[in-house]
Design an enzyme around this catalytic site. Structure first.
Site, mmCIF file in Angstrom:
data_model
loop_
_atom_site.group_PDB
_atom_site.id
_atom_site.type_symbol
_atom_site.label_atom_id
_atom_site.label_comp_id
_atom_site.label_asym_id
_atom_site.label_seq_id
_atom_site.Cartn_x
_atom_site.Cartn_y
_atom_site.Cartn_z
ATOM 1 N N LYS A 172 0.791 -1.096 0.064
ATOM 2 C CA LYS A 172 0.100 0.105 -0.126
ATOM 3 C C LYS A 172 0.921 1.226 0.024
ATOM 4 C CE LYS A 172 -3.788 -2.088 2.500
ATOM 5 N NZ LYS A 172 -3.154 -3.440 2.828
HETATM 6 P P1 5BU Z 1 -8.391 -11.588 6.575
HETATM 7 O O1 5BU Z 1 -7.776 -12.196 7.691
HETATM 8 O O2 5BU Z 1 -9.339 -12.137 5.332
HETATM 9 O O3 5BU Z 1 -9.267 -10.386 6.918
HETATM 10 O O4 5BU Z 1 -7.427 -10.547 5.763
HETATM 11 C C1 5BU Z 1 -7.652 -9.494 4.898
HETATM 12 C C2 5BU Z 1 -6.179 -9.204 4.032
HETATM 13 O O5 5BU Z 1 -6.586 -8.375 3.379
HETATM 14 C C3 5BU Z 1 -5.104 -8.505 5.316
HETATM 15 O O6 5BU Z 1 -3.835 -8.645 4.785
HETATM 16 C C4 5BU Z 1 -5.588 -7.095 5.027
HETATM 17 O O7 5BU Z 1 -4.271 -6.217 5.367
HETATM 18 C C5 5BU Z 1 -5.710 -6.956 3.645
HETATM 19 N N1 5BU Z 1 -6.569 -5.947 3.230
HETATM 20 C C6 5BU Z 1 -8.194 -5.827 3.662
HETATM 21 O O8 5BU Z 1 -8.593 -6.638 4.645
HETATM 22 N N2 5BU Z 1 -8.980 -4.858 3.203
HETATM 23 C C7 5BU Z 1 -8.670 -3.824 2.387
HETATM 24 O O9 5BU Z 1 -9.442 -3.059 2.131
HETATM 25 C C8 5BU Z 1 -7.331 -4.058 1.936
HETATM 26 C C9 5BU Z 1 -6.408 -5.059 2.178
HETATM 27 BR BR1 5BU Z 1 -6.713 -2.614 0.769
#
Ligand code: 5BU
Length: 264
Positions: A98
């Site tokens: 990012k």
């Molecule tokens: P989760 O464990 O499925 O909640 O992880 C989601 C990943 O996607 C995590 O690494 C976040 O940093 C990433 N992410 C997110 O969740 N939402 C966003 O809007 C963005 C990145 Br951009």
């Protein structure tokens, strides 16, 4: 649980034929070859855990996403091992860095420091909040490597700031830099350009929220209802009792939603 092995999402096949960006082509090809529009995010802090999961879950995914700056025992050897696994299991590596700064700074963050991200991450992402310079800056250290950039147009977290103007700016910049930008991190289909790929985080088999504002939609909602192309899944897989079983479930749910959309 079985994939409809004979079916392919024609929409993806058509878009593969239309796109010129190398990374978009690779993504569309992997989706078709592996029957997977699943991006696995391994938000783990130990390299051994990442390597083991990457190898065992590799067959079910097209992209592996990392946050390299949460790793506690990072070494160059880890990157070499991860690259070998990516080659063996046929997935792309996405560093979820990012980037959000002036061009000169992001160019250094991409190339230098301890991580040398440009050397190993096929895909990175940035926010266009700083303006066009963030994209031109990131292009500088690429040289002749095959690299792709995703624009962070929308976020999954509660209260995320996304105005229509901001999304419009993302679309404009994606078209102006289509040699490098090949899609968006978003919550719905934003671009009518068939060569642009939409990837959606905040996905679980059950809708809900975590305790820190993350909001989850189902694969069906993200892909079929909202028109995204790929689901990004982390804890839904890594925190399940059997990550391998869960990875297969998400692969199936994401791909079936893509097939359903293509048929419709
Ligand atoms: P989760 O464990 O499925 O909640 O992880 C989601 C990943 O996607 C995590 O690494 C976040 O940093 C990433 N992410 C997110 O969740 N939402 C966003 O809007 C963005 C990145 Br951009």
């Amino acid at each position: 649980m079985k994939l409809k092995t004979l079916e392919i999402p024609l929409e993806i096949q058509n878009r593969l034929n239309l796109c010129k960006n190398t990374l978009a082509k690779k993504c569309f090809s992997l989706i078709l070859e592996k029957k997977s529009n699943l991006v696995l995010t391994l938000d783990l802090t130990q390299t051994q855990d990442i390597l083991e999961q990457a190898d065992s879950l590799g067959p079910y995914i097209s992209i592996l996403k990392l946050h390299v700056d949460i790793i506690e025992d990072f070494t160059c050897e880890f990157i070499n091992n991860l690259k070998s696994i990516a080659l063996k299991q046929q997935f792309l590596i996405f560093e979820d860095r990012k980037f959000t700064d002036i061009g000169n700074t992001v160019a250094m963050q991409y190339e230098k420091g301890i991580y040398h991200i440009v050397e190993w991450a096929d895909i990175v992402n940035c926010s266009v909040l700083p303006g066009e310079g963030v994209i031109t800056g990131l292009k500088k250290p690429i040289n002749n490597r095959e690299r792709g950039l995703l624009l962070l147009a929308q976020m999954s977290s509660k209260g995320a700031f996304t105005s229509p103007d901001f999304i419009k700016k993302n679309l404009e910049l994606s078209e102006r830099h289509a040699d490098f930008v090949f899609g968006f991190i978003c919550q719905e289909k934003l671009s009518n350009n068939p060569a642009m790929i939409h990837m959606t985080p905040g996905v679980k088999l059950k809708e809900g929220e975590d305790k820190l504002g993350q909001q989850y939609n189902t694969p069906e909602k993200a892909i079929f209802e909202r028109g995204s192309d790929m689901i990004i899944v982390g804890r839904g897989i890594t925190e399940s009792n059997s990550p391998e079983f869960a990875a297969k479930e998400y692969q199936l749910a994401g791909y079936e939603a893509l097939l359903k959309r293509s048929e419709g």
